[in-house]
Design an enzyme around this catalytic site. Structure first.
Site, PDB file in Angstrom:
ATOM      1  N   ASP A  52      57.456  52.770  63.365  1.00  0.00           N
ATOM      2  CA  ASP A  52      57.767  53.734  64.410  1.00  0.00           C
ATOM      3  C   ASP A  52      56.514  54.542  64.733  1.00  0.00           C
ATOM      4  O   ASP A  52      56.163  55.465  64.017  1.00  0.00           O
ATOM      5  CB  ASP A  52      58.909  54.639  63.928  1.00  0.00           C
ATOM      6  CG  ASP A  52      59.251  55.693  64.963  1.00  0.00           C
ATOM      7  OD1 ASP A  52      58.685  55.632  66.072  1.00  0.00           O
ATOM      8  OD2 ASP A  52      60.070  56.567  64.657  1.00  0.00           O
ATOM      9  N   GLU A 134      26.483  57.681  54.769  1.00  0.00           N
ATOM     10  CA  GLU A 134      26.206  58.409  53.529  1.00  0.00           C
ATOM     11  C   GLU A 134      27.210  59.555  53.400  1.00  0.00           C
ATOM     12  O   GLU A 134      26.863  60.710  53.662  1.00  0.00           O
ATOM     13  CB  GLU A 134      24.793  58.996  53.560  1.00  0.00           C
ATOM     14  CG  GLU A 134      23.688  57.983  53.767  1.00  0.00           C
ATOM     15  CD  GLU A 134      22.307  58.658  53.749  1.00  0.00           C
ATOM     16  OE1 GLU A 134      21.672  58.649  52.699  1.00  0.00           O
ATOM     17  OE2 GLU A 134      21.904  59.195  54.792  1.00  0.00           O
ATOM     18  N   GLU A 136      29.343  62.528  52.031  1.00  0.00           N
ATOM     19  CA  GLU A 136      29.258  63.533  50.970  1.00  0.00           C
ATOM     20  C   GLU A 136      30.634  64.184  50.803  1.00  0.00           C
ATOM     21  O   GLU A 136      31.410  64.255  51.745  1.00  0.00           O
ATOM     22  CB  GLU A 136      28.229  64.598  51.332  1.00  0.00           C
ATOM     23  CG  GLU A 136      26.813  64.042  51.387  1.00  0.00           C
ATOM     24  CD  GLU A 136      25.771  65.014  51.937  1.00  0.00           C
ATOM     25  OE1 GLU A 136      24.599  64.870  51.576  1.00  0.00           O
ATOM     26  OE2 GLU A 136      26.142  65.901  52.733  1.00  0.00           O
ATOM     27  N   GLU A 191      24.809  65.892  44.646  1.00  0.00           N
ATOM     28  CA  GLU A 191      24.121  66.429  45.820  1.00  0.00           C
ATOM     29  C   GLU A 191      23.573  67.825  45.544  1.00  0.00           C
ATOM     30  O   GLU A 191      23.628  68.330  44.429  1.00  0.00           O
ATOM     31  CB  GLU A 191      25.061  66.427  47.027  1.00  0.00           C
ATOM     32  CG  GLU A 191      24.821  65.247  47.964  1.00  0.00           C
ATOM     33  CD  GLU A 191      23.422  65.270  48.577  1.00  0.00           C
ATOM     34  OE1 GLU A 191      22.790  66.338  48.590  1.00  0.00           O
ATOM     35  OE2 GLU A 191      22.962  64.211  49.028  1.00  0.00           O
ATOM     36  N   GLU A 198      27.601  62.327  46.472  1.00  0.00           N
ATOM     37  CA  GLU A 198      27.428  61.358  47.565  1.00  0.00           C
ATOM     38  C   GLU A 198      27.507  59.959  46.976  1.00  0.00           C
ATOM     39  O   GLU A 198      26.981  59.705  45.895  1.00  0.00           O
ATOM     40  CB  GLU A 198      26.064  61.573  48.229  1.00  0.00           C
ATOM     41  CG  GLU A 198      25.735  60.537  49.287  1.00  0.00           C
ATOM     42  CD  GLU A 198      24.414  60.826  50.009  1.00  0.00           C
ATOM     43  OE1 GLU A 198      24.190  61.985  50.426  1.00  0.00           O
ATOM     44  OE2 GLU A 198      23.613  59.883  50.147  1.00  0.00           O
ATOM     45  N   HIS A 247      25.676  61.341  57.228  1.00  0.00           N
ATOM     46  CA  HIS A 247      24.578  60.711  57.967  1.00  0.00           C
ATOM     47  C   HIS A 247      24.946  59.251  58.179  1.00  0.00           C
ATOM     48  O   HIS A 247      25.471  58.609  57.275  1.00  0.00           O
ATOM     49  CB  HIS A 247      23.277  60.765  57.159  1.00  0.00           C
ATOM     50  CG  HIS A 247      22.823  62.160  56.862  1.00  0.00           C
ATOM     51  ND1 HIS A 247      21.853  62.439  55.928  1.00  0.00           N
ATOM     52  CD2 HIS A 247      23.204  63.354  57.380  1.00  0.00           C
ATOM     53  CE1 HIS A 247      21.644  63.745  55.901  1.00  0.00           C
ATOM     54  NE2 HIS A 247      22.456  64.323  56.755  1.00  0.00           N
ATOM     55  N   ARG A 318      13.538  65.983  58.843  1.00  0.00           N
ATOM     56  CA  ARG A 318      14.970  65.977  58.581  1.00  0.00           C
ATOM     57  C   ARG A 318      15.716  67.096  59.289  1.00  0.00           C
ATOM     58  O   ARG A 318      16.914  67.244  59.115  1.00  0.00           O
ATOM     59  CB  ARG A 318      15.220  66.054  57.069  1.00  0.00           C
ATOM     60  CG  ARG A 318      14.879  64.776  56.365  1.00  0.00           C
ATOM     61  CD  ARG A 318      14.900  64.922  54.851  1.00  0.00           C
ATOM     62  NE  ARG A 318      14.325  63.735  54.236  1.00  0.00           N
ATOM     63  CZ  ARG A 318      15.024  62.661  53.866  1.00  0.00           C
ATOM     64  NH1 ARG A 318      16.328  62.658  54.021  1.00  0.00           N
ATOM     65  NH2 ARG A 318      14.429  61.625  53.328  1.00  0.00           N
ATOM     66  N   GLU A 335      18.804  57.137  61.983  1.00  0.00           N
ATOM     67  CA  GLU A 335      19.770  57.863  61.160  1.00  0.00           C
ATOM     68  C   GLU A 335      20.296  59.041  61.973  1.00  0.00           C
ATOM     69  O   GLU A 335      19.545  59.949  62.317  1.00  0.00           O
ATOM     70  CB  GLU A 335      19.113  58.381  59.875  1.00  0.00           C
ATOM     71  CG  GLU A 335      20.082  59.153  58.990  1.00  0.00           C
ATOM     72  CD  GLU A 335      19.393  59.901  57.834  1.00  0.00           C
ATOM     73  OE1 GLU A 335      18.276  60.421  58.033  1.00  0.00           O
ATOM     74  OE2 GLU A 335      19.984  59.960  56.762  1.00  0.00           O
ATOM     75  N   ARG A 337      22.303  62.345  62.089  1.00  0.00           N
ATOM     76  CA  ARG A 337      22.523  63.269  60.984  1.00  0.00           C
ATOM     77  C   ARG A 337      23.599  64.324  61.241  1.00  0.00           C
ATOM     78  O   ARG A 337      23.883  65.129  60.375  1.00  0.00           O
ATOM     79  CB  ARG A 337      21.203  63.963  60.628  1.00  0.00           C
ATOM     80  CG  ARG A 337      20.165  62.980  60.110  1.00  0.00           C
ATOM     81  CD  ARG A 337      18.802  63.617  59.932  1.00  0.00           C
ATOM     82  NE  ARG A 337      18.807  64.686  58.952  1.00  0.00           N
ATOM     83  CZ  ARG A 337      18.739  64.537  57.648  1.00  0.00           C
ATOM     84  NH1 ARG A 337      18.665  63.322  57.125  1.00  0.00           N
ATOM     85  NH2 ARG A 337      18.743  65.574  56.837  1.00  0.00           N
TER      86      ARG A 337
END
Ligand code: ADP
Ligand code: MG
Ligand code: MG
Length: 446
Positions: A52, A134, A136, A191, A198, A247, A318, A335, A337
């Site tokens: 359903d 990745e 976390e 982490e 992670e 990420h 970063r 990547e 982020r």
């Protein structure tokens, strides 16, 4: 891989499986299961089990509530003892597509939304989009009554080895369980924040990766529970310390080769890579409501905690929303982020791919990469480099989504309207709530 119905039936018997769990994901990213007993195994494998749909958030209107579950045989797995205690009978799992009673794929199924984007990509001659997430998460204690807290006993930090924390034990069981379910785990570590972990698994085709993320989240929660802990993918459970991101590494392959790699080009990045990056930049505002879907998500996207706040790309730094890791050749990738693990993985990968595809189709090119720490740039410098800010709240993110036709089309009418409706309600509820902060800040003074 490449199971047939007969092979699955044989395995079910050999492993003495008593229950078959049919797994789907709703629009808001919550994994749902329909569990059938032995007598229904054939029917389930034939894709004839009905459920359903109206009982599932954002799935259907009342008049179309009967939906078929069409299992993807390649997702078959017998759940290991670490995940499902076999004393009441072993359990196996299959991920399903959702279809109308006449067999047409249901547009409200997030897995179908992603498949549609992959089809678009394949029409352009690519093999697939490869994605490596990745995720976390935090491991928190539970009260004696079993309710989750935001407390952790753990004093460890990034990559800490000794003393072994409580979470470490749980994390090893998680890795063992995931490996038993066919995951290729590349790394697992503590982490930055206390209680934060992670676990990275190997990149794979887009749909497979979305399946893996969906499965990963419930396996992690289940194993944590077995250890008396609560695993949470809430992006920012505690103010003032790092939040949890996801990420996501992305690349396109063509003819078995990484289509982002060009050894002759500047940065050794192909035109395809540049178009894809430009598309991600162009649609970052429009897709962030999908990749960061909670009110709480925007408390992670603040300066100073390794989470991006600006729409930019960088070959190294970063602080940028898109980082290009140094690896070239088969490992050439972007990547992204900003995504966080509360996102619906199917929709998140679908909008990333749609954004990149738009860049490719329109031949967009990104501005030069930013090589400096963006957090340390002045407003004027940012303006000079045309660096826009990411939406700062869920409300702003929804506004940006309402302006982005490309992302809307990728989601399709059904998912788009249900998603925005649900999220607007979430925002309104938050807005009218009087929060503890307001009382602490104002009550005594005014
Ligand atoms: P490094 O290349 O710096 O050693 P890792 O091997 O740890 O980085 O990879 C980080 C993440 O990137 C992993 O999730 C991995 O699966 C993913 N990844 C690696 N190559 C690709 C690729 N071509 N496309 C998408 N993701 C990839
Ligand atoms: Mg990390
Ligand atoms: Mg990373």
């Amino acid at each position: 891989m490449g199971y047939t119905k007969a092979e699955i039936l044989k395995e079910l018997k050999a492993a003495n499986v008593k229950f078959l769990r049919l797994q789907i994901t709703d629009i808001l990213g919550v994994v749902k299961n329909v569990e059938v007993p032995e007598s229904q195994f054939e029917k389930a494998l034939d894709g004839e089990i009905m459920f359903d749909g109206s009982s599932i958030e954002g799935f259907t209107r009342i008049e179309e509530s009967d939906m078929l579950l069409r299992p993807d045989y390649d997702t078959f797995v017998v759940l290991p003892d670490l995940v499902e205690d076999p004393t009441r009978g072993r359990v196996a799992r299959l991920i399903c597509d959702v279809a109308y009673p006449d067999g047409r794929p249901f547009e409200g199924d997030p897995r179908y939304v992603l498949k549609r984007q992959v089809e678009r990509l394949k029409k352009l001659g690519f093999d697939d989009m490869y994605a490596g997430p990745e995720p976390e998460f935090f491991l928190f204690l539970r009260t004696p009554e079993g309710l989750p807290t935001v407390e952790t006993h753990d004093k460890a930090g990034y990559f800490d080895l000794a003393p072994l924390d409580k979470g470490e034990e749980a994390r090893r069981d998680m890795v063992n369980a995931l490996v038993a379910m066919g995951f290729e785990i590349e790394a697992s570590h503590h982490e930055v924040a206390p209680g934060q972990h992670e676990i990275d698994f190997k990149y794979a085709e887009a749909v497979k990766t979305a399946d893996s993320i969906a499965t990963f989240k419930w396996v992690v929660k289940r194993v944590a529970l077995n250890h008396g802990l609560h695993a949470t993918f809430l992006p920012k459970p505690i103010a003032g310390i790092n939040g949890s991101g996801m990420h996501t590494h992305l690349s396109l392959f063509k003819g078995g080769q990484n289509a982002f790699f060009d050894p002759q080009a500047p940065y050794q990045l192909s035109q395809t890579a540049l178009h894809f990056i430009a598309g991600l930049l162009e649609h970052a505002d429009g897709m962030v409501a999908i990749t960061n879907p909670l009110v709480n998500s925007y408390k992670r996207l603040t300066p100073g905690y390794e989470a991006p706040t600006n729409i930019a790309w960088s070959a190294s730094n970063r602080s940028a929303m898109i980082r290009i890791p140094a690896r070239r050749g088969v490992g050439t990738r972007a990547e992204l982020r900003m995504p966080d693990p509360s996102a619906n993985p199917y929709l998140a990968l679908a909008v990333m791919l749609a954004a990149g595809l738009d860049g490719i189709e329109k031949g967009l090119l990104p501005p030069p990469p930013i090589q400096r720490n963006i957090y340390q740039m002045s407003v004027r410098e940012r303006r000079k480099h045309k660096i826009r800010e990411l939406p700062g709240t869920l409300r702003e993110a929804l506004e940006a989504l309402r302006k982005d036709r490309v992302i809307q089309e990728a989601l399709g009418e059904h998912v788009y309207t249900h998603f925005v409706q649900a999220k607007q309600m979430e925002w309104d509820e938050y807005r009218v709530t009087v929060h503890q902060w307001e009382l602490d800040r104002y009550l005594a003074t005014y």
